[in-house]
Write an enzyme that holds these catalytic residues in place. Structure first.
Site, PDB file in Angstrom:
ATOM      1  N   ARG A 261      -9.546  -0.390  16.219  1.00  0.00           N
ATOM      2  CA  ARG A 261      -9.652   0.478  14.972  1.00  0.00           C
ATOM      3  C   ARG A 261     -10.700  -0.304  14.135  1.00  0.00           C
ATOM      4  O   ARG A 261     -11.773  -0.612  14.505  1.00  0.00           O
ATOM      5  CB  ARG A 261      -8.354   0.663  14.540  1.00  0.00           C
ATOM      6  CG  ARG A 261      -8.357   1.923  13.410  1.00  0.00           C
ATOM      7  CD  ARG A 261      -6.887   2.152  12.693  1.00  0.00           C
ATOM      8  NE  ARG A 261      -6.572   0.937  12.089  1.00  0.00           N
ATOM      9  CZ  ARG A 261      -5.235   0.767  11.432  1.00  0.00           C
ATOM     10  NH1 ARG A 261      -4.494   1.644  11.290  1.00  0.00           N
ATOM     11  NH2 ARG A 261      -4.672  -0.013  10.971  1.00  0.00           N
TER      12      ARG A 261
ATOM     13  N   LYS B 166       0.703  -1.128   0.113  1.00  0.00           N
ATOM     14  CA  LYS B 166       0.010   0.033   0.031  1.00  0.00           C
ATOM     15  C   LYS B 166       0.893   1.224   0.009  1.00  0.00           C
ATOM     16  O   LYS B 166       2.041   1.201   0.052  1.00  0.00           O
ATOM     17  CB  LYS B 166      -0.718  -0.226   1.097  1.00  0.00           C
ATOM     18  CG  LYS B 166      -0.123   0.055   2.585  1.00  0.00           C
ATOM     19  CD  LYS B 166      -0.978  -0.293   3.663  1.00  0.00           C
ATOM     20  CE  LYS B 166      -0.212  -0.302   4.896  1.00  0.00           C
ATOM     21  NZ  LYS B 166      -0.685  -0.753   6.326  1.00  0.00           N
TER      22      LYS B 166
ATOM     23  N   TYR C 207      15.017  32.554   5.015  1.00  0.00           N
ATOM     24  CA  TYR C 207      13.839  33.139   5.667  1.00  0.00           C
ATOM     25  C   TYR C 207      13.848  33.133   7.170  1.00  0.00           C
ATOM     26  O   TYR C 207      14.126  32.164   7.725  1.00  0.00           O
ATOM     27  CB  TYR C 207      12.415  32.111   5.081  1.00  0.00           C
ATOM     28  CG  TYR C 207      11.916  32.438   3.748  1.00  0.00           C
ATOM     29  CD1 TYR C 207      11.538  33.463   3.352  1.00  0.00           C
ATOM     30  CD2 TYR C 207      11.994  31.335   2.975  1.00  0.00           C
ATOM     31  CE1 TYR C 207      11.060  33.623   2.078  1.00  0.00           C
ATOM     32  CE2 TYR C 207      11.393  31.236   1.847  1.00  0.00           C
ATOM     33  CZ  TYR C 207      11.088  32.538   1.172  1.00  0.00           C
ATOM     34  OH  TYR C 207      10.574  32.504  -0.022  1.00  0.00           O
TER      35      TYR C 207
ATOM     36  N   MET D 112      10.567  26.115   0.371  1.00  0.00           N
ATOM     37  CA  MET D 112       9.726  25.061  -0.722  1.00  0.00           C
ATOM     38  C   MET D 112      10.821  24.195  -1.529  1.00  0.00           C
ATOM     39  O   MET D 112      10.675  23.290  -1.719  1.00  0.00           O
ATOM     40  CB  MET D 112       8.984  25.804  -1.614  1.00  0.00           C
ATOM     41  CG  MET D 112       7.935  25.267  -2.163  1.00  0.00           C
ATOM     42  SD  MET D 112       6.774  26.066  -3.205  1.00  0.00           S
ATOM     43  CE  MET D 112       5.619  26.765  -2.021  1.00  0.00           C
TER      44      MET D 112
HETATM   45  C1  LIG Z   1      -0.254  -1.762   6.909  1.00  0.00           C
HETATM   46  C2  LIG Z   1      -0.480  -3.002   7.640  1.00  0.00           C
HETATM   47  C3  LIG Z   1       0.471  -3.927   7.843  1.00  0.00           C
HETATM   48  C4  LIG Z   1       1.808  -3.822   7.862  1.00  0.00           C
HETATM   49  O1  LIG Z   1       2.351  -3.370   8.874  1.00  0.00           O
HETATM   50  P1  LIG Z   1       3.804  -2.740   9.119  1.00  0.00           P
HETATM   51  O2  LIG Z   1       4.097  -2.310  10.637  1.00  0.00           O
HETATM   52  O3  LIG Z   1       4.298  -1.939   8.175  1.00  0.00           O
HETATM   53  O4  LIG Z   1       4.628  -4.199   8.938  1.00  0.00           O
HETATM   54  C5  LIG Z   1      -0.289  -5.135   8.357  1.00  0.00           C
HETATM   55  N1  LIG Z   1      -1.537  -5.314   8.223  1.00  0.00           N
HETATM   56  C6  LIG Z   1      -2.301  -4.435   8.138  1.00  0.00           C
HETATM   57  C7  LIG Z   1      -3.895  -4.754   8.107  1.00  0.00           C
HETATM   58  C8  LIG Z   1      -1.818  -3.443   7.718  1.00  0.00           C
HETATM   59  O5  LIG Z   1      -2.787  -2.049   7.365  1.00  0.00           O
END
Ligand SMILES: *Cc1c(COP(=O)(O)O)cnc(C)c1O
Length: 394
Positions: free
Chosen positions: A134, A36, A267, A315
């Site tokens: 969550r 992801k 700045y 920037m």
């Molecule tokens: C992102 C995610 C992971 C991976 O977690 P890491 O700490 O990056 O290894 C595993 N399971 C779920 C559900 C996630 O959303």
């Protein structure tokens, strides 16, 4: 040459090394590689292709659109969609053979109806909240949802997953407690489950620190990209062989300036030189993911040595004090902001610590805001930079 001078280098060899290392820690589990966030900033497609070659069984992404992208680019492994299931997403799950993680019963009837309409079946996983607090259904609702799935035509329950809130704390009993709770509750509904159900819990912390969490599959993310979920501490505690950071971020000096003592820099004049100084300027700023919060705090590497950021990161420009470097810095010299140069290294953990965040956010920001280049050497070749840090134009 019309590419940016700022470049993120990705070592696919390091990615493969990390994959094999994690696999060796959980030899009896399959791997759902988490790609992801565009592969945590490393480029989802290139990483996925490398991970397929290394043996990955399965991929995990956040939204269906990412899964579609993987399919359109030839990835044939199962793809788990972790978040963002709404009605309008349902057709793409069927069109592209994606596996949603459902979190409650809301869309089950709609999924089943679509399956019926197409005369297809859909495998889904159920995400339970076994202590994360969550996403996911509460454990007490699990049996009812599984019953619904089993009763609806065209739906197959392929897996059950949970996520850990504290697997990055090797000393905490949170993770083993959640594993035990999860397993106990799954046992209660075992008769309702297919024999080949995939149970999976382990994120990177689970993989590295809690073998009890490995189950049928593991779901590493940050560790694939070379970082420990508990940051600097994790790296310090790790036994060889270690995870290898996959990303390196560099730019080039575009101006070197001699300024007198008492010069206000940039700045707000947040830095006033205390001596006659040599200042190197690079075309990197907060728009490139090099946070303004690194003003007067961050470090770069030039000629294999650490040099401090002076003045505000703006920037598109950042300044370094190179007064103390023995060899003269000139326009064109390489500056490393993340990763290794010579014997020095700046890690995403170090930057994360300065920013009050974690390596995850640092690599996502820098990786996703810059031009990426994929290296094809071995781990040591990829990042074996000459100590001078001087680059010939190639
Ligand atoms: C992102 C995610 C992971 C991976 O977690 P890491 O700490 O990056 O290894 C595993 N399971 C779920 C559900 C996630 O959303």
């Amino acid at each position: 040459m019309t590419e940016s001078l700022n470049r993120v280098e990705i070592s696919l060899a390091a990615l493969k090394h990390n994959y094999l290392l994690l696999k060796s820690k959980a030899p009896h589990s399959g791997v759902i590689a988490m790609v992801k966030a565009d592969g945590y900033g490393h480029g989802m497609l290139a990483c996925a292709k490398t991970l397929v070659k290394a043996g990955t069984d399965y991929f995990g992404v956040a939204e269906a659109v990412e899964g579609v992208d993987l399919r359109k680019n030839g990835i044939s492994q199962p793809i788990l969609i972790m978040a963002g299931l709404l009605k309008e997403v349902i057709p793409s799950l069927f069109d592209y053979d994606l596996t949603p993680a459902v979190v409650d019963g809301t869309f089950l009837a709609a999924l089943s109806a679509e399956a019926g309409k197409r005369n297809q079946s859909l495998t889904l996983h159920l995400k339970v909240d076994a202590g994360m607090g969550r996403q996911g259904c509460l454990l007490r609702d699990m049996a009812g949802i599984i019953e619904q799935i089993n009763a609806l035509p065209g739906l197959e329950l392929g897996g059950i997953l949970a996520h850990f809130p504290r697997a990055d704390e090797p000393e905490s009993d949170s993770t083993p407690t959640i594993v035990a709770t999860f397993c106990r509750e799954v046992e209660k509904v075992r008769s309702m489950l297919p024999d080949d159900i995939i149970l999976h819990l382990a994120n990177s912390g689970g993989v590295l620190y809690f073998p009890v969490s490995h189950k049928k599959m593991i779901r590493p993310g940050i560790s694939l990209y070379g970082y420990y979920p508990d940051g600097t501490q994790g790296r310090k505690n790790a036994a060889e062989p270690c995870l290898q950071p996959v990303m390196r971020y560099s730019s080039r000096v575009t101006q070197v300036k001699e300024v007198p003592k008492g010069t206000g820099l940039g700045y707000g004049h947040s830095f006033i030189t205390k001596r006659p100084s040599r200042i190197a300027i690079i075309p990197v700023g907060y728009e490139d993911g090099y946070s303004r919060a690194l003003s007067n705090r961050g470090c770069g590497l030039i000629h294999g040595q650490r040099v401090p950021v002076v003045g505000r990161v703006s920037m598109n420009l950042t300044m370094f004090d190179v007064t103390d470097l023995e060899e003269e810095v000139v326009a064109g010299d390489e500056v490393v902001l993340l990763g290794r140069q010579g014997r020095e290294e700046i890690s995403a953990d170090e930057i994360g610590d300065l920013l009050g965040t974690i390596s995850y956010e640092v690599v996502c920001l820098i990786g996703n805001l810059n031009h990426r280049v994929y290296l094809a050497g071995t781990v040591s070749q990829d990042f074996a930079q000459n100590v001078s840090g001087k680059q010939d134009e190639s």
